[in-house]
Design a protein around this motif. Structure first.
Motif, PDB file in Angstrom:
ATOM      1  N   ASN A 256       0.826  -1.201   0.000  1.00  0.00           N
ATOM      2  CA  ASN A 256       0.000   0.000   0.000  1.00  0.00           C
ATOM      3  C   ASN A 256       0.867   1.262   0.000  1.00  0.00           C
ATOM      4  O   ASN A 256       0.622   2.209  -0.759  1.00  0.00           O
ATOM      5  CB  ASN A 256      -0.913   0.010   1.226  1.00  0.00           C
ATOM      6  CG  ASN A 256      -1.968  -1.074   1.178  1.00  0.00           C
ATOM      7  OD1 ASN A 256      -2.166  -1.719   0.152  1.00  0.00           O
ATOM      8  ND2 ASN A 256      -2.641  -1.289   2.295  1.00  0.00           N
ATOM      9  N   LEU A 257       1.876   1.265   0.847  1.00  0.00           N
ATOM     10  CA  LEU A 257       2.737   2.442   0.958  1.00  0.00           C
ATOM     11  C   LEU A 257       3.637   2.616  -0.263  1.00  0.00           C
ATOM     12  O   LEU A 257       4.109   3.719  -0.539  1.00  0.00           O
ATOM     13  CB  LEU A 257       3.598   2.342   2.221  1.00  0.00           C
ATOM     14  CG  LEU A 257       2.843   2.466   3.545  1.00  0.00           C
ATOM     15  CD1 LEU A 257       3.784   2.194   4.717  1.00  0.00           C
ATOM     16  CD2 LEU A 257       2.209   3.850   3.681  1.00  0.00           C
ATOM     17  N   ARG A 258       3.872   1.537  -1.001  1.00  0.00           N
ATOM     18  CA  ARG A 258       4.705   1.607  -2.202  1.00  0.00           C
ATOM     19  C   ARG A 258       3.933   2.049  -3.440  1.00  0.00           C
ATOM     20  O   ARG A 258       4.530   2.394  -4.448  1.00  0.00           O
ATOM     21  CB  ARG A 258       5.287   0.219  -2.500  1.00  0.00           C
ATOM     22  CG  ARG A 258       6.481  -0.200  -1.685  1.00  0.00           C
ATOM     23  CD  ARG A 258       6.903  -1.580  -2.164  1.00  0.00           C
ATOM     24  NE  ARG A 258       8.185  -2.006  -1.659  1.00  0.00           N
ATOM     25  CZ  ARG A 258       8.833  -3.086  -2.109  1.00  0.00           C
ATOM     26  NH1 ARG A 258       8.288  -3.818  -3.069  1.00  0.00           N
ATOM     27  NH2 ARG A 258      10.005  -3.419  -1.620  1.00  0.00           N
ATOM     28  N   SER A 259       2.624   2.008  -3.416  1.00  0.00           N
ATOM     29  CA  SER A 259       1.847   2.229  -4.630  1.00  0.00           C
ATOM     30  C   SER A 259       2.018   3.652  -5.143  1.00  0.00           C
ATOM     31  O   SER A 259       2.318   4.582  -4.390  1.00  0.00           O
ATOM     32  CB  SER A 259       0.371   1.917  -4.390  1.00  0.00           C
ATOM     33  OG  SER A 259      -0.175   2.804  -3.438  1.00  0.00           O
ATOM     34  N   TYR A 260       1.810   3.814  -6.451  1.00  0.00           N
ATOM     35  CA  TYR A 260       1.976   5.107  -7.114  1.00  0.00           C
ATOM     36  C   TYR A 260       0.610   5.739  -7.398  1.00  0.00           C
ATOM     37  O   TYR A 260      -0.358   5.036  -7.732  1.00  0.00           O
ATOM     38  CB  TYR A 260       2.729   4.938  -8.434  1.00  0.00           C
ATOM     39  CG  TYR A 260       4.191   4.597  -8.261  1.00  0.00           C
ATOM     40  CD1 TYR A 260       5.137   5.595  -8.056  1.00  0.00           C
ATOM     41  CD2 TYR A 260       4.632   3.269  -8.319  1.00  0.00           C
ATOM     42  CE1 TYR A 260       6.485   5.288  -7.902  1.00  0.00           C
ATOM     43  CE2 TYR A 260       5.975   2.956  -8.172  1.00  0.00           C
ATOM     44  CZ  TYR A 260       6.897   3.971  -7.963  1.00  0.00           C
ATOM     45  OH  TYR A 260       8.230   3.672  -7.803  1.00  0.00           O
ATOM     46  N   THR A 261       0.551   7.051  -7.306  1.00  0.00           N
ATOM     47  CA  THR A 261      -0.658   7.783  -7.677  1.00  0.00           C
ATOM     48  C   THR A 261      -0.603   8.142  -9.163  1.00  0.00           C
ATOM     49  O   THR A 261       0.449   8.058  -9.801  1.00  0.00           O
ATOM     50  CB  THR A 261      -0.800   9.076  -6.856  1.00  0.00           C
ATOM     51  OG1 THR A 261       0.279   9.963  -7.193  1.00  0.00           O
ATOM     52  CG2 THR A 261      -0.770   8.785  -5.361  1.00  0.00           C
ATOM     53  N   VAL A 262      -1.729   8.574  -9.692  1.00  0.00           N
ATOM     54  CA  VAL A 262      -1.784   9.018 -11.087  1.00  0.00           C
ATOM     55  C   VAL A 262      -0.806  10.164 -11.321  1.00  0.00           C
ATOM     56  O   VAL A 262      -0.069  10.184 -12.310  1.00  0.00           O
ATOM     57  CB  VAL A 262      -3.223   9.433 -11.458  1.00  0.00           C
ATOM     58  CG1 VAL A 262      -3.245  10.162 -12.795  1.00  0.00           C
ATOM     59  CG2 VAL A 262      -4.129   8.205 -11.511  1.00  0.00           C
ATOM     60  N   ALA A 263      -0.788  11.132 -10.408  1.00  0.00           N
ATOM     61  CA  ALA A 263       0.093  12.290 -10.576  1.00  0.00           C
ATOM     62  C   ALA A 263       1.559  11.869 -10.614  1.00  0.00           C
ATOM     63  O   ALA A 263       2.354  12.399 -11.398  1.00  0.00           O
ATOM     64  CB  ALA A 263      -0.140  13.294  -9.453  1.00  0.00           C
ATOM     65  N   GLU A 264       1.931  10.918  -9.784  1.00  0.00           N
ATOM     66  CA  GLU A 264       3.323  10.458  -9.759  1.00  0.00           C
ATOM     67  C   GLU A 264       3.699   9.753 -11.053  1.00  0.00           C
ATOM     68  O   GLU A 264       4.805   9.925 -11.574  1.00  0.00           O
ATOM     69  CB  GLU A 264       3.543   9.538  -8.550  1.00  0.00           C
ATOM     70  CG  GLU A 264       3.519  10.280  -7.224  1.00  0.00           C
ATOM     71  CD  GLU A 264       3.376   9.365  -6.021  1.00  0.00           C
ATOM     72  OE1 GLU A 264       3.639   9.829  -4.905  1.00  0.00           O
ATOM     73  OE2 GLU A 264       2.978   8.186  -6.197  1.00  0.00           O
ATOM     74  N   LEU A 265       2.769   8.958 -11.590  1.00  0.00           N
ATOM     75  CA  LEU A 265       3.050   8.270 -12.847  1.00  0.00           C
ATOM     76  C   LEU A 265       3.089   9.243 -14.014  1.00  0.00           C
ATOM     77  O   LEU A 265       3.889   9.083 -14.938  1.00  0.00           O
ATOM     78  CB  LEU A 265       1.998   7.182 -13.090  1.00  0.00           C
ATOM     79  CG  LEU A 265       2.029   5.998 -12.121  1.00  0.00           C
ATOM     80  CD1 LEU A 265       0.875   5.037 -12.423  1.00  0.00           C
ATOM     81  CD2 LEU A 265       3.354   5.255 -12.209  1.00  0.00           C
ATOM     82  N   GLU A 266       2.228  10.253 -13.980  1.00  0.00           N
ATOM     83  CA  GLU A 266       2.251  11.253 -15.053  1.00  0.00           C
ATOM     84  C   GLU A 266       3.601  11.968 -15.107  1.00  0.00           C
ATOM     85  O   GLU A 266       4.121  12.258 -16.194  1.00  0.00           O
ATOM     86  CB  GLU A 266       1.130  12.262 -14.844  1.00  0.00           C
ATOM     87  CG  GLU A 266      -0.244  11.714 -15.187  1.00  0.00           C
ATOM     88  CD  GLU A 266      -1.352  12.697 -14.870  1.00  0.00           C
ATOM     89  OE1 GLU A 266      -2.437  12.559 -15.467  1.00  0.00           O
ATOM     90  OE2 GLU A 266      -1.137  13.588 -14.023  1.00  0.00           O
ATOM     91  N   GLN A 267       4.176  12.215 -13.954  1.00  0.00           N
ATOM     92  CA  GLN A 267       5.488  12.864 -13.923  1.00  0.00           C
ATOM     93  C   GLN A 267       6.567  11.981 -14.535  1.00  0.00           C
ATOM     94  O   GLN A 267       7.540  12.480 -15.106  1.00  0.00           O
ATOM     95  CB  GLN A 267       5.861  13.224 -12.485  1.00  0.00           C
ATOM     96  CG  GLN A 267       5.026  14.335 -11.896  1.00  0.00           C
ATOM     97  CD  GLN A 267       5.395  14.623 -10.450  1.00  0.00           C
ATOM     98  OE1 GLN A 267       6.234  13.942  -9.860  1.00  0.00           O
ATOM     99  NE2 GLN A 267       4.765  15.634  -9.873  1.00  0.00           N
ATOM    100  N   MET A 268       6.372  10.655 -14.420  1.00  0.00           N
ATOM    101  CA  MET A 268       7.371   9.723 -14.949  1.00  0.00           C
ATOM    102  C   MET A 268       7.483   9.803 -16.475  1.00  0.00           C
ATOM    103  O   MET A 268       8.538   9.510 -17.035  1.00  0.00           O
ATOM    104  CB  MET A 268       6.999   8.285 -14.567  1.00  0.00           C
ATOM    105  CG  MET A 268       6.983   8.001 -13.082  1.00  0.00           C
ATOM    106  SD  MET A 268       8.617   7.665 -12.457  1.00  0.00           S
ATOM    107  CE  MET A 268       8.239   7.326 -10.726  1.00  0.00           C
TER     108      MET A 268
END
Length: 271
Positions: free
Chosen positions: A221-233
């Motif tokens: 759970n704590l490792r999961s990525y949000t949409v915003a974090e993936l968009e930055q990638m």
């Protein structure tokens, strides 16, 4: 105020027990089999297939290399659902993992197949299918590893999709704390086939698997990525590869899933 989809928790990349090389193979096999079974039983594979269906509509693939397959049950059910719901040609699934499980995969391979040798997502043989998939595995990658992997996908794959739980929230924390250990105990002890005495031993009598499910579940759970974090990638990436990041709607007790997928544009044009 933060948007509703942003996480109240800071991302932390702590250790998951089952992915460590020293973790006993029997426990890893039971843990992964139970995890795949639970995702299918509780309808999460249906939500995964919504993202895959969206990907297939943009990138019809004849063959799909499944990275980090685990037991293969989640991937097999997800692809089956997506194949049945779309109007594109059927996609064959090829299982692979750093810790291969040919015995589990053989029963689910269908027209696809599986890779018996270990397959590391960081060094994928170019002879393998060029459309790649990761289900419930994206959180295993650290941010720098994920950026490098996405760069590799844009350079060497024809298409790529990853779908993961949107799990850095209070709901998923409570589910993991109170429901996951009970589900893991019941599924490991009574639902896995073929039934063996070790299923009952490690699932219920000496509840190693429920404990691992609890600890690794919280870490996941704590490792999961949000949409915003993936968009930055994938910001400012090369125009030859089109990326899309989003969330499935969820519903009927199933939480939304976060997805990221990309596909190669037609030569000389943009998708």
């Amino acid at each position: 105020m933060k948007p509703a989809h942003e996480s109240p928790f800071r991302r932390r990349h702590l250790i998951e027990l089952h992915e460590q090389p020293w973790f006993p193979a029997t426990w890893r096999e039971l843990f992964r089999a139970g995890l795949g079974k639970s995702f299918v039983m509780f309808g999460l594979s249906r939500e995964f297939s919504r993202a895959l269906d969206r990907f297939f509509a943009r990138h019809p693939a004849a063959e799909l290399l499944d990275l980090c397959s685990g037991s293969g049950e989640l991937s097999a059910d997800t692809v089956r659902r997506a194949n049945e719901s779309g109007e594109y040609r059927r996609c064959a699934l090829v299982f692979s993992d750093l810790y291969p499980d040919p015995q589990q995969w053989a029963a689910r391979a269908g027209q696809g197949g599986f890779i018996e040798r270990p397959v590391d997502y960081r060094a994928i043989d170019p002879a393998l299918p060029r459309t790649w998939m990761m289900l419930n595995a994206l959180h295993h990658l650290r941010p720098d590893e994920l950026r490098e992997f996405l760069r590799n996908a844009a350079s060497n794959a024809e298409g790529f999709i990853a779908v993961d739980r949107d799990a850095r929230n209070w709901r998923e924390m409570f589910v993991t704390l109170f429901a996951v250990p009970l589900a893991a105990a019941f599924i490991t002890a009574f639902m896995l086939r073929p039934f063996r005495a070790r299923n009952l031993l490690w699932g219920l009598l000496v509840p190693v698997i429920p404990l691992v499910a609890l600890l690794d579940g919280l870490v996941s759970n704590l490792r999961s990525y949000t949409v915003a974090e993936l968009e930055q990638m994938v910001e400012d990436r090369e125009a030859a590869f089109t990326w899309e990041v989003g969330r499935t709607p969820g519903g009927d007790g199933v939480p939304p899933m976060t997805y990221i997928f990309g596909y190669r544009n037609e030569p000389g044009g943009r998708a």
